[in-house]
Design an enzyme around this catalytic site. Sequence first.
Site, PDB file in Angstrom:
ATOM      1  N   HIS A 126     -81.562 -67.590  17.830  1.00 49.46           N
ATOM      2  CA  HIS A 126     -82.678 -66.654  17.631  1.00 49.46           C
ATOM      3  C   HIS A 126     -84.042 -67.313  17.841  1.00 49.46           C
ATOM      4  O   HIS A 126     -84.874 -66.830  18.608  1.00 49.46           O
ATOM      5  CB  HIS A 126     -82.626 -66.054  16.234  1.00 49.46           C
ATOM      6  CG  HIS A 126     -81.342 -65.359  15.915  1.00 49.46           C
ATOM      7  ND1 HIS A 126     -80.627 -64.653  16.844  1.00 49.46           N
ATOM      8  CD2 HIS A 126     -80.646 -65.253  14.743  1.00 49.46           C
ATOM      9  CE1 HIS A 126     -79.545 -64.134  16.262  1.00 49.46           C
ATOM     10  NE2 HIS A 126     -79.539 -64.495  15.010  1.00 49.46           N
ATOM     11  N   ALA A 141     -62.141 -53.717  15.793  1.00 53.94           N
ATOM     12  CA  ALA A 141     -62.861 -52.482  15.452  1.00 53.94           C
ATOM     13  C   ALA A 141     -62.797 -52.123  13.982  1.00 53.94           C
ATOM     14  O   ALA A 141     -63.537 -51.236  13.539  1.00 53.94           O
ATOM     15  CB  ALA A 141     -62.317 -51.322  16.285  1.00 53.94           C
ATOM     16  N   LYS A 148     -84.714 -56.721  19.346  1.00 45.36           N
ATOM     17  CA  LYS A 148     -85.732 -56.209  18.431  1.00 45.36           C
ATOM     18  C   LYS A 148     -86.979 -55.809  19.211  1.00 45.36           C
ATOM     19  O   LYS A 148     -87.424 -56.517  20.119  1.00 45.36           O
ATOM     20  CB  LYS A 148     -86.076 -57.266  17.378  1.00 45.36           C
ATOM     21  CG  LYS A 148     -84.939 -57.534  16.392  1.00 45.36           C
ATOM     22  CD  LYS A 148     -85.342 -58.558  15.354  1.00 45.36           C
ATOM     23  CE  LYS A 148     -84.223 -58.799  14.356  1.00 45.36           C
ATOM     24  NZ  LYS A 148     -83.889 -57.606  13.565  1.00 45.36           N
ATOM     25  N   ASP A 183     -52.444 -56.789  19.402  1.00 44.20           N
ATOM     26  CA  ASP A 183     -52.970 -58.139  19.304  1.00 44.20           C
ATOM     27  C   ASP A 183     -53.652 -58.508  20.620  1.00 44.20           C
ATOM     28  O   ASP A 183     -53.922 -57.637  21.456  1.00 44.20           O
ATOM     29  CB  ASP A 183     -51.860 -59.129  18.932  1.00 44.20           C
ATOM     30  CG  ASP A 183     -50.702 -59.095  19.928  1.00 44.20           C
ATOM     31  OD1 ASP A 183     -50.934 -58.759  21.115  1.00 44.20           O
ATOM     32  OD2 ASP A 183     -49.556 -59.392  19.524  1.00 44.20           O
ATOM     33  N   GLY A 213     -63.420 -54.356  11.593  1.00 38.91           N
ATOM     34  CA  GLY A 213     -64.152 -55.390  10.881  1.00 38.91           C
ATOM     35  C   GLY A 213     -65.550 -54.987  10.455  1.00 38.91           C
ATOM     36  O   GLY A 213     -66.031 -53.878  10.721  1.00 38.91           O
ATOM     37  N   LYS A 256     -82.981 -69.583   3.836  1.00 36.62           N
ATOM     38  CA  LYS A 256     -82.531 -68.536   2.925  1.00 36.62           C
ATOM     39  C   LYS A 256     -83.057 -68.800   1.517  1.00 36.62           C
ATOM     40  O   LYS A 256     -83.415 -69.919   1.170  1.00 36.62           O
ATOM     41  CB  LYS A 256     -80.999 -68.474   2.904  1.00 36.62           C
ATOM     42  CG  LYS A 256     -80.408 -67.968   4.223  1.00 36.62           C
ATOM     43  CD  LYS A 256     -78.930 -67.697   4.104  1.00 36.62           C
ATOM     44  CE  LYS A 256     -78.399 -67.037   5.360  1.00 36.62           C
ATOM     45  NZ  LYS A 256     -79.002 -65.709   5.613  1.00 36.62           N
TER      46      LYS A 256
END
Length: 478
Positions: free
Chosen positions: A235, A15, A177, A89, A17, A335
């Site tokens: 994706h 949580a 999406k 942990d 991160g 990219k």
Amino acid sequence: MGEAAASVTLVILGATGDLTRRLLVPAIYRLSALGRLPAGMTVVGYAMEAWDTAQFRQHLEDSLRQFVPGFDPAVWQQLAPRVQYRAGDLTPPRLAALAPLLPGPAAFYLALPPQLFAQAAEGLGAAGLADEAHGWRRLVVEKPFGWDLASAEALRVALHRRWQERQVFRIDHFLGKETSQNLLLFRLANRFLEPAWNAAYIRQVQITVAETLGVEGRWRYYDRAGALRDMLQNHLLQLFALVAMEPPARWDADLLHAHKAEVLEAVRAIPAGEVDRFAARGQYGAGRIGETAVPAYRAEPHIPPDSRTETFAAVKLYVDTGRWRGVPFYLRSGKRLTADYWEVAIEFRTVSPPLFGQPLRNWLVFHMRPGEDIDLLTWAKHPGLEPVPRPVVLSAPYKRAGEVEYSAYEQLLLDLLAGERAYFPRFDEVEAAWRILSPVLEAWQTGAPEIYPAGSAGPAAQDRILDPGHAWRPLGGA
């Protein structure tokens, strides 16, 4: 969409991160602002940092102020009391300490490095937290779902040791999406498309996800993964499945998964000795994005100067079914390209013989970025005395003024809480996708990607995989 239980608890492991602060908590915040969270829902953060709840809440508030435009302190003040934190942990005894915070249904979101997924799932199960005696329990796993077919199968076995498949929700945010979901609905809801949705009428399909961004701080993950694992395996192959699957008899998550898995299994195997005919790779060199000079991939911070990781990948697929036999599906992503441009484009066959001197191309294009709309390229008569055709684009914007749109994570979080599994890939879809790309992954263990200038359309090698007479659509849709 079904309704979530009022007393549900969302536990976020990892949580503190980046995923939590950039994507999950902003999504929870906006759902709270819209009044879409269940009234009694609580959020429990769990991580290694020896914080208390007050420190965690401050951390989240700082993140929201950074990542949410127009942050409203009043919304946060209403949400903050529903947030708690526990340090620990992934061992069962430490995880078992969460039990008193889980009076009813609970979802466990693994916002962790992928190498910890199996350990976390095992620890939660061994701690008794997968038991549904007091309400449903769900496990949320982010991509990557393995690094190849063998590791994906091993991850599935590890997850299923303590969790049933119906409890496992694999997040692929592309499926959350709005435009991805619109692609499926538009195709299935409009009867006039079905007679033309096959090889007799469709010449080719192109799925493009082009980005101007570089690695943007994701070097530790990205240099190991590359574009093929990062984008195409999940994706783009999910978008491909939405286009190519058979229509289900009814709207049902299991049927959707079955039809997607079926078409992925029907993809013709890429011959191991002919990978260059079906796949191309590249890596960006130095160049310019707009007016800004950008470094080569190998000059990015922390990237090895001899890295062979591809930042561009393209593949050609054929589906050996009666509906699609002979139609090439082209998938590409990269990219540091010339534009941020995402689309699914279907080209229809031309009228034969051509009546007006040349073949006139028809395209149905689902734009996903930067615009969100559907374009149909047609032809009509140019004003004048002669029958001269000119292109006419019929365009339908996805969103109307005043309509509320949900981000991918907002949509998927609501689906998770409601138990709606339609947009969470099933294990057989994941493994079929890895199976498709295995020959490419194997071949790319040797050799090196072609260097392409940053700000370009990508490597020249991508043209090599096209069938005769085909060309890539311009990045930008012109």
